[in-house]
Scaffold this motif. Structure first.
Motif, short mmCIF file in Angstrom:
data_model
loop_
_atom_site.label_atom_id
_atom_site.label_comp_id
_atom_site.label_asym_id
_atom_site.label_seq_id
_atom_site.Cartn_x
_atom_site.Cartn_y
_atom_site.Cartn_z
N TYR A 38 0.99 -1.34 0.05
CA TYR A 38 0.18 0.12 0.00
C TYR A 38 1.04 1.23 0.15
N ARG A 63 0.92 5.67 -0.77
CA ARG A 63 0.20 6.92 -1.01
C ARG A 63 0.97 7.78 -1.96
N ALA A 68 -4.20 6.37 -3.76
CA ALA A 68 -3.59 5.18 -3.00
C ALA A 68 -3.13 4.07 -3.93
N ALA A 128 -7.79 2.85 2.12
CA ALA A 128 -7.66 3.90 1.02
C ALA A 128 -8.99 4.75 1.56
N VAL A 130 -7.45 10.73 0.41
CA VAL A 130 -7.38 9.93 -0.90
C VAL A 130 -8.71 10.02 -1.63
#
Ligand code: CAA
Length: 697
Positions: free
Chosen positions: A7, A9, A14, A41, A47
């Protein structure tokens, strides 16, 4: 978060990056990771979009096939796809390599799709005996229309990115790092104010003639259920609201999961990959292969040369006389011209292959530099020995000397040379540039790196290579001889060759045994019967009616008459009344009162004969694993893939019932129906062929 999903950003976006090598299959951990990633997210401040991307060689190759047949674990794939689609964030999939099955279904759950120019997408579930089970049959037709969706789903083919763009499956093609281009696309969508675009909210598919499409898929599947079922699932996308259609699809998927066909096809999928994975070759390095020799430029030799040229090898072909050499060159050029027509190679490539990569010669000395040579001359031991003596004299040390014999003793051929460790059998199937099967026949003295070189050649040529030991007919032809005999016995006892052919094509074989005999040439079987006549056991039943036809000069398709009569310009043949007359005469002569056979009994006897002989081969060590036999029958003998092969078929019937039938047939003909000792042992121990496959893994 699952360690299968990274994961990250990147500003408002995301990224969920799938890390499940080798092909990012959607295992439980991947599904759970994607679900958690979506939730994270959505929960994180700022996001606005999610990018789903795969690491390594593919976006996602589909559901994890190793999980099939086990109790399903949450989160389920359809729920995951719906969950992705229902997200309030903008979801983009960036696809590279393959996006297959559940992989494409995840992408169809996203709101926008971008792909690399060489990316491939598809719904290949029918090849596993299934239909797409996570919305593929409901979402794809909403993008492409019913006809294109049915074509893609029932063929299971891979669609290249440019065609996928045209069909509306993807929205954009862009070359570059999948994450980088995906991020740029997502940003562009955000900047332009693009909104979410759930496919489930698009209008249902326009109707077509569903029954006609169903019939066509059923016919094409030759007894396979899943393609025809897929048509009904697509029909639901037109006739039912999305949610109901999803339920219909799911029920069909779950029902298909329970079928023998699903088991057979998944067995075929894994066996095809396991077959050339031999424990004995671990750590053995094959010899280099750049240039090979082929002796004999007939149909077989020319086919082998064609396959080698197409795979990038240089070829030296030896013929006896100038005229034969010229004819061989023309034959190979003709095969390669076929490859140009089918778009496999360009005209320029054709010119290079026929002028630079191929050398045709009448001098054995031209073979002095080749790395491997395959002899494809007349099936006669003395002729083969003469050829091998010449090869022994001219080939460089370390050159692999291979025979393409289909039944002769490779040990005897090897012993006639001064380098038996370099000798191996490479049994191709005609036409060798088309047929996928290669039997690699390992003689007593064959060196391990020579075996490894045989497998390396098979891989280069795109063949399914199977290890076999030395015996008359190796794996395939020895089993063929036995089930052919079972069919011959049924003819003597009252079943017509035409009923037998039909019963077996209905079972799923590409052709019945008598149509195959006509295609191969009846003179081949005739010669074999004459060769074996002297060693016959007195109890052996051998019909002679077909010899009468051969004596009249009729050898099947090539002479226009055999079991069937063939008319020029017409496909297939019609039953030959002369055959019926000859059979009746033989029955009278032998005092046989013909009886009726049901199609079921025909299939059962044919299959039991096949399985029994195969079990003998396994017991003798000629074949190492049941799956090796399955692959020989699937790729060399037109066995229906959806049964997985004869050993898988036997497992699915239950070995006990197969043995029981063999023993009951033995009460009529104890010589032919001698049960294989291995079959008896497996039944006594409550094990099956798949257990042997697992033990050998
Ligand atoms: N699940 C589990 N393992 C898989 C897999 C899958 N979906 N696809 C491939 N693999 C494994 C292979 O068994 C092989 O394993 P080994 O190295 O241990 O032998 C390895 O991944 C590499 O595969 P290949 O040797 O086949 O590599 P390739 O580059 O020649 O081909 C491929 C790659 C095109 C993805 C090919 O493997 C393939 O066609 N895979 C099957 C794809 C498929 O059928 N997907 C649909 C699954 S069903 C589904 O998704 C239904 C649903 O909706 C629930």
């Amino acid at each position: 978060m699952s360690d299968k999903i990274a994961y990250e950003r990147h500003g408002d976006i995301a990224v969920l990056r799938i890390q499940n090598p080798p092909v990012n299959a959607l295992s439980q951990a991947v599904r759970a990771g994607l679900q958690d990633g979506m939730s994270r997210a959505e929960a994180e401040e700022g996001v606005r979009a999610v990018l789903i991307v795969g690491e390594g060689r593919a976006f996602i190759a589909g559901a994890d096939i190793t999980e099939f047949g086990k109790p399903p674990q949450e989160p389920y794939l359809p729920d995951l796809c719906n969950r992705i689609e229902a997200s309030p964030l903008l979801v983009v999939a960036s696809m590279h390599g393959v996006s297959l099955g559940g992989g494409l279904e995840v992408a169809l759950g996203a709101h926008y799709r971008i792909a690399q120019p060489n990316a491939r997408v598809g719904l290949p579930e029918v090849h596993l005996g299934l239909i797409p089970g996570a919305g593929g049959t409901q979402r794809l037709p909403r993008l492409t229309g019913a006809e294109a969706a049915i074509e893609v789903i029932t063929s299971g083919r891979h669609v290249m990115a440019p065609e996928a763009l045209e069909l509306g499956i993807i929205d954009r093609i862009e070359e570059g790092d999948p994450q980088t281009v995906g991020l740029a696309y997502a940003q562009e969508l955000l900047d332009s104010g693009a909104t979410r675009r759930p496919i489930s909210e698009m209008p249902g598919t326009a109707p077509i003639d569903w029954d006609a499409a169903y019939e066509a898929a059923f016919r094409k599947g030759r007894g396979q259920i899943s393609p025809a079922q897929a048509v009904r699932a697509v029909q639901a996308s037109a006739e039912e609201p999305f949610k109901v259609g999803m339920k219909t699809e799911r029920q069909m998927f779950v029902d298909l999961m329970e079928t023998d066909q699903r088991q057979g096809m998944i067995h075929a999928f894994f066996s095809e990959r396991a077959v050339s994975n031999l424990p004995e070759l671990k750590g053995v390095t094959p010899r280099d292969l750049h240039e090979i020799g082929v002796i004999g430029g007939g149909t077989m030799g020319a086919g082998i040369a064609t396959a080698a040229l197409l795979s990038g090898l240089k070829v030296v072909l030896i013929e006896m006389k100038d005229e034969a050499a010229k004819a061989a060159h023309e034959r190979i050029a003709g095969n390669l011209q076929g490859a140009v027509k089918r778009g496999k190679i360009s005209q320029d490539k054709y010119e290079a292959l026929t002028t630079e990569a191929l050398k045709v010669s009448t001098e054995y000395a031209s073979l002095s530099d080749v790395d491997l040579v395959i002899e494809a001359v007349f099936e006669d031991m003395d002729v083969k020995k003469q050829v091998f003596a010449q090869l022994d004299a001219v080939c460089k040390p370390g050159c692999v000397l291979a025979s393409n014999t289909s039944y002769l003793d490779v040990n005897e051929i090897a012993a006639s040379t001064s380098r038996p460790g370099d000798v191996i059998g490479l049994h191709f199937f005609s036409p060798a540039h088309v047929m996928k099967l290669l039997e690699i026949v390992v003689a007593d003295a064959t060196a391990p790196e020579v075996v490894a070189t045989g497998f390396a050649l098979g891989k280069m040529l795109g063949k399914v290579s199977v290890r076999a030991g030395v015996c008359d007919g190796f794996i395939g032809n020895r089993i063929l001889a036995t089930y052919r005999t079972a069919a011959d016995h049924m003819v003597l006892d009252g079943a017509s060759p035409y009923q037998i052919d039909k019963a077996l094509t209905d079972f799923g074989f590409a052709m019945g045994p008598f149509a195959v005999a006509d295609l191969a040439g009846l003179d081949i079987g005739w010669a074999t019967r004459k060769r074996k006549a002297a060693d016959r056991h007195p109890d052996e039943r051998v019909p002679t009616y077909i010899d009468r036809l051969c004596e009249q000069g009729h050898f099947g398709q090539k002479t226009g008459q055999g079991y069937y009569i063939y008319e020029k310009g017409k496909r297939g043949g019609v039953p030959n009344p002369e055959i019926t007359r000859l059979i009746e005469a033989e029955q009278k002569e032998r005092g046989i009162t013909p009886r009726d056979f049901t199609d079921r009994e025909i299939v059962r006897r044919y299959m039991c004969a096949m399985v029994n002989e195969a079990a003998k081969l396994l017991g003798e060590g000629i074949a190492r694993r049941p799956l090796d036999i399955d692959m020989v029958l699937l790729f060399g003998y037109g066995f229906p893939r959806y049964w997985g092969g004869p050993m898988k078929w036997a497992d699915l019937q239950g070995l006990e019932s197969v043995l029981r039938d063999i023993e009951s047939y033995a009460t009529e003909d104890a010589w032919f129906w001698q049960p294989a000792p291995l079959l008896k042992t497996l039944v006594a121990e409550g094990r099956n062929f798949d257990d042997l496959n697992k033990e050998a893994a």
